[in-house]
Design a protein around this motif. Structure first.
Motif, PDB file in Angstrom:
ATOM      1  N   PRO A   6       0.924  -1.294   0.002  1.00  0.00           N
ATOM      2  CA  PRO A   6       0.034   0.048  -0.070  1.00  0.00           C
ATOM      3  C   PRO A   6       0.801   1.462   0.065  1.00  0.00           C
ATOM      4  O   PRO A   6       0.851   1.942   0.961  1.00  0.00           O
ATOM      5  N   VAL A   7       1.502   1.649  -1.205  1.00  0.00           N
ATOM      6  CA  VAL A   7       2.404   2.676  -1.357  1.00  0.00           C
ATOM      7  C   VAL A   7       2.215   3.515  -2.626  1.00  0.00           C
ATOM      8  O   VAL A   7       1.414   3.198  -3.370  1.00  0.00           O
ATOM      9  N   ARG A   8       2.382   4.771  -2.414  1.00  0.00           N
ATOM     10  CA  ARG A   8       2.424   5.752  -3.638  1.00  0.00           C
ATOM     11  C   ARG A   8       3.806   6.165  -3.970  1.00  0.00           C
ATOM     12  O   ARG A   8       4.467   6.236  -3.438  1.00  0.00           O
ATOM     13  N   GLN A   9       3.727   6.404  -5.494  1.00  0.00           N
ATOM     14  CA  GLN A   9       4.936   6.840  -5.972  1.00  0.00           C
ATOM     15  C   GLN A   9       4.711   8.158  -6.386  1.00  0.00           C
ATOM     16  O   GLN A   9       3.867   8.354  -7.149  1.00  0.00           O
ATOM     17  N   LEU A  10       5.629   9.208  -5.738  1.00  0.00           N
ATOM     18  CA  LEU A  10       5.683  10.329  -6.083  1.00  0.00           C
ATOM     19  C   LEU A  10       6.704  10.948  -6.669  1.00  0.00           C
ATOM     20  O   LEU A  10       7.886  10.409  -6.357  1.00  0.00           O
ATOM     21  N   THR A  11       6.797  11.859  -7.606  1.00  0.00           N
ATOM     22  CA  THR A  11       7.962  12.406  -8.256  1.00  0.00           C
ATOM     23  C   THR A  11       7.793  13.664  -8.556  1.00  0.00           C
ATOM     24  O   THR A  11       6.673  14.520  -8.797  1.00  0.00           O
ATOM     25  N   SER A  12       8.962  14.491  -8.300  1.00  0.00           N
ATOM     26  CA  SER A  12       8.886  16.008  -8.483  1.00  0.00           C
ATOM     27  C   SER A  12      10.382  16.267  -8.956  1.00  0.00           C
ATOM     28  O   SER A  12      11.339  15.315  -8.849  1.00  0.00           O
ATOM     29  N   PRO A  13      10.746  17.513  -9.524  1.00  0.00           N
ATOM     30  CA  PRO A  13      12.257  17.488 -10.150  1.00  0.00           C
ATOM     31  C   PRO A  13      13.335  17.047  -9.315  1.00  0.00           C
ATOM     32  O   PRO A  13      13.370  17.819  -7.941  1.00  0.00           O
ATOM     33  N   GLY A  30      -1.178  19.405   2.926  1.00  0.00           N
ATOM     34  CA  GLY A  30      -1.061  20.830   2.608  1.00  0.00           C
ATOM     35  C   GLY A  30      -0.044  21.296   1.949  1.00  0.00           C
ATOM     36  O   GLY A  30      -0.004  22.764   1.609  1.00  0.00           O
ATOM     37  N   THR A  31       1.089  20.773   1.894  1.00  0.00           N
ATOM     38  CA  THR A  31       2.217  21.355   1.360  1.00  0.00           C
ATOM     39  C   THR A  31       2.486  20.683   0.030  1.00  0.00           C
ATOM     40  O   THR A  31       3.559  21.414  -0.718  1.00  0.00           O
ATOM     41  N   GLY A  32       2.194  19.394  -0.323  1.00  0.00           N
ATOM     42  CA  GLY A  32       2.742  18.992  -1.373  1.00  0.00           C
ATOM     43  C   GLY A  32       4.037  18.181  -1.194  1.00  0.00           C
ATOM     44  O   GLY A  32       4.711  18.423  -0.223  1.00  0.00           O
ATOM     45  N   VAL A  33       4.558  17.456  -2.269  1.00  0.00           N
ATOM     46  CA  VAL A  33       5.732  16.652  -1.906  1.00  0.00           C
ATOM     47  C   VAL A  33       6.792  17.162  -3.156  1.00  0.00           C
ATOM     48  O   VAL A  33       6.367  16.861  -4.141  1.00  0.00           O
ATOM     49  N   HIS A  34       7.647  18.100  -2.729  1.00  0.00           N
ATOM     50  CA  HIS A  34       8.814  18.679  -3.585  1.00  0.00           C
ATOM     51  C   HIS A  34       9.971  18.712  -2.953  1.00  0.00           C
ATOM     52  O   HIS A  34      10.126  18.463  -1.736  1.00  0.00           O
ATOM     53  N   ARG A  35      11.362  18.732  -3.690  1.00  0.00           N
ATOM     54  CA  ARG A  35      12.430  18.618  -3.144  1.00  0.00           C
ATOM     55  C   ARG A  35      12.796  19.452  -1.894  1.00  0.00           C
ATOM     56  O   ARG A  35      13.243  19.133  -0.998  1.00  0.00           O
ATOM     57  N   GLU A  36      12.410  20.633  -2.057  1.00  0.00           N
ATOM     58  CA  GLU A  36      12.731  21.849  -1.167  1.00  0.00           C
ATOM     59  C   GLU A  36      12.019  21.327   0.221  1.00  0.00           C
ATOM     60  O   GLU A  36      12.469  21.440   1.294  1.00  0.00           O
ATOM     61  N   ARG A  37      10.732  20.974   0.102  1.00  0.00           N
ATOM     62  CA  ARG A  37      10.115  20.622   1.471  1.00  0.00           C
ATOM     63  C   ARG A  37      10.669  19.387   2.225  1.00  0.00           C
ATOM     64  O   ARG A  37      10.670  19.276   2.989  1.00  0.00           O
ATOM     65  N   PHE A  38      10.997  18.335   1.062  1.00  0.00           N
ATOM     66  CA  PHE A  38      11.600  17.068   1.817  1.00  0.00           C
ATOM     67  C   PHE A  38      12.849  17.601   2.309  1.00  0.00           C
ATOM     68  O   PHE A  38      13.474  17.066   3.439  1.00  0.00           O
ATOM     69  N   GLU A  39      13.916  18.223   1.641  1.00  0.00           N
ATOM     70  CA  GLU A  39      15.147  18.876   2.229  1.00  0.00           C
ATOM     71  C   GLU A  39      14.989  19.555   3.474  1.00  0.00           C
ATOM     72  O   GLU A  39      15.837  19.293   4.409  1.00  0.00           O
ATOM     73  N   ALA A  40      13.702  20.119   3.635  1.00  0.00           N
ATOM     74  CA  ALA A  40      13.764  20.938   4.857  1.00  0.00           C
ATOM     75  C   ALA A  40      13.321  20.009   5.767  1.00  0.00           C
ATOM     76  O   ALA A  40      13.791  20.359   7.234  1.00  0.00           O
ATOM     77  N   LEU A  41      12.687  19.047   5.642  1.00  0.00           N
ATOM     78  CA  LEU A  41      12.227  17.999   6.738  1.00  0.00           C
ATOM     79  C   LEU A  41      13.541  17.228   7.113  1.00  0.00           C
ATOM     80  O   LEU A  41      13.689  16.989   8.416  1.00  0.00           O
ATOM     81  N   LEU A  42      14.419  17.067   6.165  1.00  0.00           N
ATOM     82  CA  LEU A  42      15.763  16.390   6.657  1.00  0.00           C
ATOM     83  C   LEU A  42      16.672  17.287   7.472  1.00  0.00           C
ATOM     84  O   LEU A  42      17.482  16.913   8.448  1.00  0.00           O
ATOM     85  N   ALA A 116      13.201   7.571  -0.300  1.00  0.00           N
ATOM     86  CA  ALA A 116      13.283   8.677  -1.285  1.00  0.00           C
ATOM     87  C   ALA A 116      14.554   8.755  -1.828  1.00  0.00           C
ATOM     88  O   ALA A 116      15.816   8.106  -1.253  1.00  0.00           O
ATOM     89  N   SER A 117      14.587   9.179  -2.881  1.00  0.00           N
ATOM     90  CA  SER A 117      15.974   9.438  -3.793  1.00  0.00           C
ATOM     91  C   SER A 117      16.282  10.837  -4.205  1.00  0.00           C
ATOM     92  O   SER A 117      14.883  11.410  -5.021  1.00  0.00           O
ATOM     93  N   LEU A 118      17.143  11.350  -4.059  1.00  0.00           N
ATOM     94  CA  LEU A 118      17.551  12.805  -4.352  1.00  0.00           C
ATOM     95  C   LEU A 118      18.442  12.824  -5.454  1.00  0.00           C
ATOM     96  O   LEU A 118      19.467  11.882  -5.486  1.00  0.00           O
ATOM     97  N   GLY A 119      18.271  13.492  -6.628  1.00  0.00           N
ATOM     98  CA  GLY A 119      19.232  13.459  -7.678  1.00  0.00           C
ATOM     99  C   GLY A 119      18.507  13.688  -9.080  1.00  0.00           C
ATOM    100  O   GLY A 119      17.761  14.203  -9.160  1.00  0.00           O
ATOM    101  N   GLY A 120      19.103  12.857 -10.059  1.00  0.00           N
ATOM    102  CA  GLY A 120      18.491  12.583 -11.409  1.00  0.00           C
ATOM    103  C   GLY A 120      19.454  11.918 -12.134  1.00  0.00           C
ATOM    104  O   GLY A 120      20.904  11.886 -11.773  1.00  0.00           O
ATOM    105  N   GLY A 121      19.078  11.523 -13.403  1.00  0.00           N
ATOM    106  CA  GLY A 121      20.185  11.074 -14.348  1.00  0.00           C
ATOM    107  C   GLY A 121      20.727   9.731 -14.077  1.00  0.00           C
ATOM    108  O   GLY A 121      19.905   8.720 -13.515  1.00  0.00           O
ATOM    109  N   PHE A 122      22.079   9.715 -13.592  1.00  0.00           N
ATOM    110  CA  PHE A 122      22.749   8.546 -13.334  1.00  0.00           C
ATOM    111  C   PHE A 122      23.338   8.583 -12.125  1.00  0.00           C
ATOM    112  O   PHE A 122      24.107   7.753 -11.504  1.00  0.00           O
ATOM    113  N   SER A 123      22.821   9.700 -11.096  1.00  0.00           N
ATOM    114  CA  SER A 123      23.566   9.927  -9.794  1.00  0.00           C
ATOM    115  C   SER A 123      22.167  10.170  -8.825  1.00  0.00           C
ATOM    116  O   SER A 123      21.733  11.255  -8.792  1.00  0.00           O
TER     117      SER A 123
END
Length: 298
Positions: A6-13, A30-42, A116-123
């Protein structure tokens, strides 16, 4: 086994996150899932010692449990060159799916939350989050506190029972050692963590059950902790694992010869990797023979 978790796959740049719907609401409502929000959580997390690298503790407050985030890192020689960089997020997402499937089947593992995975392309830099067992220690740290005999017996029962539930859930760990078994301070409950090498088989055959158990024995010997549990306490763990099932015990006993050969090969590697006296090696031989004898009890 084929039912999807029971999971959701979410993507943003720059971000891919696989998360349970419940935790998506609790973390990102209420905030959506995007890289800036996720990095702020970390960024608001606390760093604590972990396995191959530091872990992060996300303390949410308001009665919510603390989350433990474990960064994914390569092991062995590959770690020297690629460290925490992966070509794809798929590995950590597959691990999360195994966490969910095994957790649903009743295995004693912490509740999974997201991968979660941060980055893009081959890294990509990947991580996995679970609910933290705040009052638990890994087994190596717990043994270092030199618990008394009563606590060791309770721990032995908890370890044996936890491994039995783990295997009955169709899970084979593949990398079981003292550092990825957690035990609470009362030595009454045990959890198994770090499932990156875990695979599922239903039912788990006796040979795989014994192999996981003996990985734990080898870990104890390698770290010099094998004397912390007496032969009687090892027998308690085995009894808690077998739960009176003599058929299972006999089936496991048939594979002890192969495991003896395996541990001798490991000892040779330890001997080549560090200075060790012949007397010390013979002491290990005696201790490990006792460990194997426990599995041959009728």
């Amino acid at each position: 086994m084929s039912r999807k978790p029971p999971v959701r796959q979410l993507t943003s740049p720059g971000l891919r996150i696989r998360i349970s719907p419940d935790w998506q609401t609790r973390l990102f409502a209420g905030t959506g899932v995007h890289r800036e929000r996720f990095e702020a959580l970390l960024a608001g997390s606390r760093r604590v010692p972990g396995g191959r690298s530091e872990n992060l503790l996300i303390e949410l407050g308001d009665g919510e449990p603390t989350l433990r985030v474990r960064p994914a890192r390569h092991g062995g020689l590959q770690a020297r060159y690629t460290s925490d960089r992966f070509l794809s997020p798929r590995r950590i997402e597959d691990e999360l799916d195994r966490w969910f499937a095994i957790h649903r089947a009743g295995a004693p593992i912490p509740e999974p939350v997201f991968a979660a995975s941060l980055g893009g392309g081959f890294s990509w830099r990947s991580m996995i989050a679970t609910v933290d067992q705040a009052r638990a220690l890994d087994l190596r740290s717990w043994l270092a506190r030199e618990p008394d005999a009563a606590a060791r017996r309770r721990a032995a029962r908890a370890i044996g029972g936890a491994l039995r539930r783990f295997h009955d859930a169709g899970a084979v760990h593949g990398d079981l050692h003292l550092g990825n078994m957690l035990i609470d301070r009362a030595a009454a409950r045990c959890w198994i963590v770090d499932l990156d090498r875990t695979h599922r088989r239903l039912p788990v055959p006796p040979a795989d059950r014994l192999r996981d158990l003996m990985r734990l024995v080898r870990s104890s010997e390698k770290l010099g902790a094998e004397a912390r549990f007496t032969p009687r306490e090892r027998a308690v763990a085995l009894s808690a694992y077998c739960q009176g099932d003599r058929v299972l015990r006999r089936a496991m006993r048939q594979h002890t010869a192969g495991e003896m050969r395996r541990i001798r090969r490991h000892r040779l590697g330890w001997w080549l990797g560090r200075p060790v006296s012949y007397t010390h090696l013979r002491a290990h031989e005696t201790t490990a023979s006792i460990s194997y004898a426990v599995f041959c009890l009728k």
